[in-house]
Write a protein that holds these residues in place. Structure first.
Motif, short mmCIF file in Angstrom:
data_model
loop_
_atom_site.label_atom_id
_atom_site.label_comp_id
_atom_site.label_asym_id
_atom_site.label_seq_id
_atom_site.Cartn_x
_atom_site.Cartn_y
_atom_site.Cartn_z
N LEU A 86 0.75 -1.31 -0.12
CA LEU A 86 -0.10 -0.08 -0.02
C LEU A 86 0.80 1.34 0.16
CD1 LEU A 86 -3.15 -0.97 2.38
CD2 LEU A 86 -3.24 -0.92 -0.16
N PHE A 87 1.95 1.35 0.77
CA PHE A 87 2.75 2.48 0.82
C PHE A 87 3.50 2.63 -0.55
CE2 PHE A 87 2.91 1.51 5.32
CZ PHE A 87 2.76 2.48 5.81
N ASN A 88 3.82 1.73 -1.33
CA ASN A 88 4.29 1.80 -2.73
C ASN A 88 3.17 2.37 -3.67
OD1 ASN A 88 6.92 1.24 -2.16
ND2 ASN A 88 6.48 -0.79 -2.00
N LEU A 89 1.78 1.95 -3.36
CA LEU A 89 0.75 2.31 -4.46
C LEU A 89 0.60 3.81 -4.27
CD1 LEU A 89 -1.77 -0.67 -4.07
CD2 LEU A 89 -0.18 -0.20 -6.10
N PHE A 90 0.60 4.38 -2.92
CA PHE A 90 0.19 5.61 -2.93
C PHE A 90 1.47 6.54 -2.53
CE2 PHE A 90 -3.38 3.19 -1.55
CZ PHE A 90 -4.44 3.81 -2.21
N SER A 91 0.99 7.98 -2.72
CA SER A 91 2.46 8.94 -2.59
C SER A 91 2.51 9.08 -1.16
CB SER A 91 1.88 10.24 -3.35
OG SER A 91 0.83 10.74 -2.54
N ASP A 92 3.60 9.82 -0.62
CA ASP A 92 4.20 10.08 0.83
C ASP A 92 2.82 10.82 1.44
OD1 ASP A 92 6.29 8.54 0.27
OD2 ASP A 92 7.66 10.52 0.08
N GLU A 93 1.99 11.40 0.65
CA GLU A 93 0.86 12.30 1.37
C GLU A 93 -0.05 11.39 2.27
OE1 GLU A 93 -1.39 14.27 -1.55
OE2 GLU A 93 0.41 15.37 -2.34
N TYR A 94 0.09 10.19 1.88
CA TYR A 94 -0.92 9.13 2.58
C TYR A 94 -0.22 8.32 3.66
CZ TYR A 94 -4.00 10.42 -1.00
OH TYR A 94 -5.07 11.10 -1.92
N CYS A 95 1.30 8.46 3.70
CA CYS A 95 2.03 7.71 4.58
C CYS A 95 1.44 7.47 5.94
CB CYS A 95 3.34 8.20 4.70
SG CYS A 95 4.56 7.58 5.52
N VAL A 96 1.28 8.71 6.64
CA VAL A 96 0.74 8.68 8.09
C VAL A 96 -0.55 8.05 8.27
CG1 VAL A 96 -0.02 10.11 10.13
CG2 VAL A 96 1.99 10.79 8.62
N THR A 97 -1.64 8.16 7.16
CA THR A 97 -2.56 7.45 7.06
C THR A 97 -2.86 5.94 7.04
OG1 THR A 97 -3.77 9.42 5.96
CG2 THR A 97 -4.99 7.58 5.86
N LEU A 98 -1.74 5.50 6.18
CA LEU A 98 -1.38 4.45 6.09
C LEU A 98 -0.77 3.57 7.46
CD1 LEU A 98 -0.39 3.91 2.29
CD2 LEU A 98 -2.53 3.17 3.27
N PHE A 99 0.01 4.43 8.08
CA PHE A 99 0.41 3.81 9.37
C PHE A 99 -0.54 3.69 10.31
CE2 PHE A 99 2.47 4.77 13.31
CZ PHE A 99 3.47 3.73 13.40
#
Length: 781
Positions: free
Chosen positions: A243-256
């Motif tokens: 998932l982290f590789n599919l989305f940009s860094d803007e969503y990093c905290v959300t995915l965390f």
């Protein structure tokens, strides 16, 4: 899937280890393998090292593969999680360098933003590094970095910033090798990750469908959420970070945050299954704490600022170890109590815990040679559960098919029973028509004795002494009293017809009953000078209908006296023969032929022979005895020799293992009763709650089986009424049955009724009678 996953986890590292910031790989073979940058690197805390400058003289060394917060500096102080640092490693490659080959670095997630330099040139950047939290931006991307030129010496410098994650620094292992080999490694991990995610999604949907097919399988629904949580963890935490590789860094905290939610789902629903397995109050109370823990952790994962999220989440993850311990304790107790599927859960949880312990060891010792198992430990737990649920579903469908066949068989059996019942009605009418004959048969003998004694007194009244007159009058009074008692008993016998009738069973002494019967026929024996000899050395007790069994003893003893020679002897003996209590009555008299015995025990009406003193009878006594004994699953054996005498052996079950079976369905009750009687149970039948309480006022059975739904007083009301009436020492196991009950589970309502400690089990009536009887006996044992 398990083999595919483990193949990605159990690849051993080469034995090359960096020492003091230098990795000597000059002997490495890059043709078919990659090397891993493990060992001790140069480490510079709170410093971004100049990648083009020489290494400073004051340097420290730190292990990679282990977060920096778990390691100490030269002063023995542990590095904090949040901060920034530089790593540096010098790699010595084979001489001469390989030409016309493209080399690459495989860089996993480095917590949690970095810049990478090779020989002073920037080759990769992930997130935004900063010396303060203000300008810092995390990133959890995995990268493959091709290198333009590779010399005999590589100088690798990495600047890392972390202000968002507990596990800071180079926790993953960086690989180096030919680009094609690196791509092959990535492709395998990437493919396995996607297959695992799809597989987890299918398993989650599958378990949800199992629940909707069979609502009693609540654990299947919980396992669906467990798999959903594992799907989230698989997509966010394993090496490929899909998932982290599919989305940009803007969503990093959300995915965390999403990964923490996945952890909550796995922890809550998995622990709920384990803690609920023993059905003990302590673990049910622990479920309250589990709910509070999961809800709090969920709120933390969603609402906590990112600067504090890592720290707080870490402590919640540590706390979850307590629930793992409680889960293991719960499953161990469930295994001890032989709860359903406890063995499967125990061994799968034990494997998962062993896998977790191995992970802790490998994380603490990255140079040991193997990569941590990661989610493989969790698969060791969940796959056996899927197997258990699947086998349970297969059993349900097999049971459904078996029940369909059973219903068809029961339909055929019902048709046969209708025919048999028609014949029984005809027999019942015949018995009612002959009841007057039965009364005359049983009353004639004692009244004849009284009449003969009165004739003797009348004939020789003046010659008889006062003492003899008094004795004769007492005999007459006893005879009349016995006749009145006999009339009452015969009225009770009238309830016995061709249906096998309602048996009023109690526990009583056979010896005491025989003494009463002997006393009632004593006048008849005295008139003929017949001695009644007893051999009742054992004290025997049975459970049966005392009145009806007494009628059997009286009929046979009366017949023995009637057909015995004058001044002879009638012998009565009581003994045990295997599983049976034997009461034998022998006389010395006319005897019978085989043809006469067959006619007397058959169903045709016959005219009885007169006794040795001209006594008359109806010929219906032995027919009545045979039917009463059949209703008690007893036997009557007759041996006789013409002119010598006869022997009558009455066999009754000596078992005191009794069950009160309460059900308004006569067919179901009779089927189950027949099976239980074959298993040496004394079965007392009742058609409703009121009738059951009437039985319980006379006898305390070993077990109560009651239907849940009955007209009038249902099973729940019966249990409450019995609990209110019974004495302290009358603790009887109770099993509840119902046609509405699922094949497993569905007993939640017992807690609402306050009966969870009173009712031993709750079974479906859809089971075969044999299977149901087997389950009942397994519960009791």
């Amino acid at each position: 899937m398990l083999l595919g996953t483990t193949s990605c986890r159990f690849d051993a590292y080469p034995t090359l280890l960096a020492k003091d910031g230098v990795l000597d790989a000059r002997t490495a073979d890059f043709s078919g393998e990659t090397i891993n940058f493990t060992g001790k690197w140069e480490f510079y805390w709170n410093e971004f090292l100049d990648p083009k400058a020489e290494s400073p003289e004051n340097k420290s060394y730190l292990k990679v593969g282990v977060p920096w917060f778990s390691q100490e500096n030269e002063d023995g102080e542990v590095y904090p999680s949040f901060g920034f640092a530089s790593y540096r490693l010098t790699i010595l490659l084979p001489d001469p360098p390989v030409e016309n080959q493209t080399f690459a670095l495989f860089v996993p997630v480095l917590h949690s933003a970095y810049k990478m330099y090779v020989n002073g040139e920037l080759v990769a950047e992930n997130g935004v590094i900063s010396k303060t939290e203000k300008n810092y931006r995390p990133s959890f991307h995995v990268k493959i970095i091709p290198l333009k030129t590779v010399s005999q010496k590589l100088d690798l410098v990495i600047h890392i910033s972390n202000f968002s994650h507990k596990y800071a620094g180079i926790q993953g292992i960086i690989r180096f090798g030919k680009l094609q080999n690196i791509i092959n490694v990535w492709n395998v991990n990437f493919a396995v990750s996607w297959i695992l995610m799809i597989f987890m999604l299918l398993l989650s949907v599958y378990h949800a469908l199992v629940y909707f097919i069979n609502r009693s399988e609540r654990n299947a629904l919980r396992m669906a959420f467990v798999y959903l949580g594992i799907l989230i963890l698989t997509s966010t935490l394993i090496e490929t970070r899909i998932l982290f590789n599919l989305f940009s860094d803007e969503y990093c905290v959300t995915l965390f945050r999403l990964s923490r939610i996945g952890f909550v789902l796995v922890m809550y629903f998995g622990a709920y299954i384990l803690l609920n397995m023993t059905q003990l109050r302590f673990f049910k109370r622990m479920l309250i704490f589990l709910k509070l823990y999961a809800l709090t952790f969920l709120l933390v994962a969603i609402l906590t600022p990112v600067s504090h999220l890592a720290d707080i989440s870490f402590y919640f993850e540590i706390l979850s170890g307590a629930f793992v311990f409680l889960g293991l304790l719960s499953v161990s107790l469930a295994l001890y109590f032989q709860r359903k599927e406890s063995r499967l859960y125990f061994f799968s949880l034990l494997l998962a815990i062993i896998g977790g312990a191995i992970d802790l060891f490998l994380i603490a010792n990255p140079t040991f040679g193997y990569r941590p198992l990661g989610l493989v430990s969790l698969y060791l737990f969940i796959f056996p559960q899927t197997l258990g649920v699947t086998l349970g579903l297969v059993r349900v469908y097999k049971r459904s098919e078996s029940l369909s066949k059973e219903l068809y068989k029961r339909k055929e059996a019902l048709e046969k029973k209708v025919k048999a019942r028609t014949l029984e009605l005809e027999n019942a009418n015949r018995w009612k028509a002959n009841f007057v004959s039965l009364i005359s048969h049983d009353l004639r003998s004692p009244l004849n004795s009284v009449n003969q004694i009165l004739d003797v007194i009348d004939f020789s009244f003046s010659e008889t002494t006062e003492e003899e007159k008094k004795k004769f009058l007492e005999i007459c009074k006893t005879g009349v009293t016995q006749s009145l008692r006999m009339l009452e008993q015969l009225l009770d016998v009238s309830r016995f017809d061709a249906f096998g009738a309602k048996l009023i069973q109690t526990r009583f002494s056979v010896n005491e009953l025989l003494n009463e019967i002997i006393e009632s026929v004593e006048p008849l024996a005295t008139l003929k000078g017949i001695r009644i000899q007893k051999d009742t050395s054992i004290q025997a007790e049975i459970i049966a209908d005392r009145t009806l069994i007494g009628e059997v003893f009286k009929n046979i003893l009366t017949n023995s006296i009637k057909y015995s020679y004058l001044n002879s002897e009638v012998w009565i003996g009581v003994s045990y023969k295997g599983k049976w209590l034997s009461v034998e009555i022998r006389d010395r008299g006319l005897g019978m032929s085989e043809e006469q015995i067959h006619k007397l025990t058959g169903e045709e009406n016959i005219k009885s022979m007169p006794g040795t003193a001209g006594e008359r009878g109806t010929g219906l006594g032995l027919q009545l005895c045979t039917n009463i004994l059949e209703a008690h699953f007893g036997k009557l054996r007759i041996k006789s020799v013409l002119g010598v005498g006869s022997s009558f052996e009455i066999s009754l079950s000596k078992s005191t293992k009794s069950v009160l079976l309460v059900d308004d369905s006569g067919n179901f009750r009779s089927d189950l009763a027949e099976v239980m009687r074959r298993n040496q149970w004394i079965v007392i039948e009742a058609g409703n709650g009121e009738e059951a309480l009437s039985h319980l006022s006379r006898i305390t059975p070993s077990l109560i089986i009651t239907d849940l739904q009955m007209p009038g007083m249902n099973g729940i009301s019966l249990i409450h009424e019995w609990e209110g009436r019974r004495h302290q020492d009358q603790k009887i196991p109770i099993i509840l049955i119902s046609s509405d009950a699922p094949l497993s589970g569905g007993d939640k309502f017992l807690e609402e009724e306050g009966l969870e400690t009173i009712v031993s089990a709750y079974f479906s009536k859809m089971y075969k009678a044999e299977d149901l009887c087997q389950q009942i006996e397994s519960i009791l044992s």
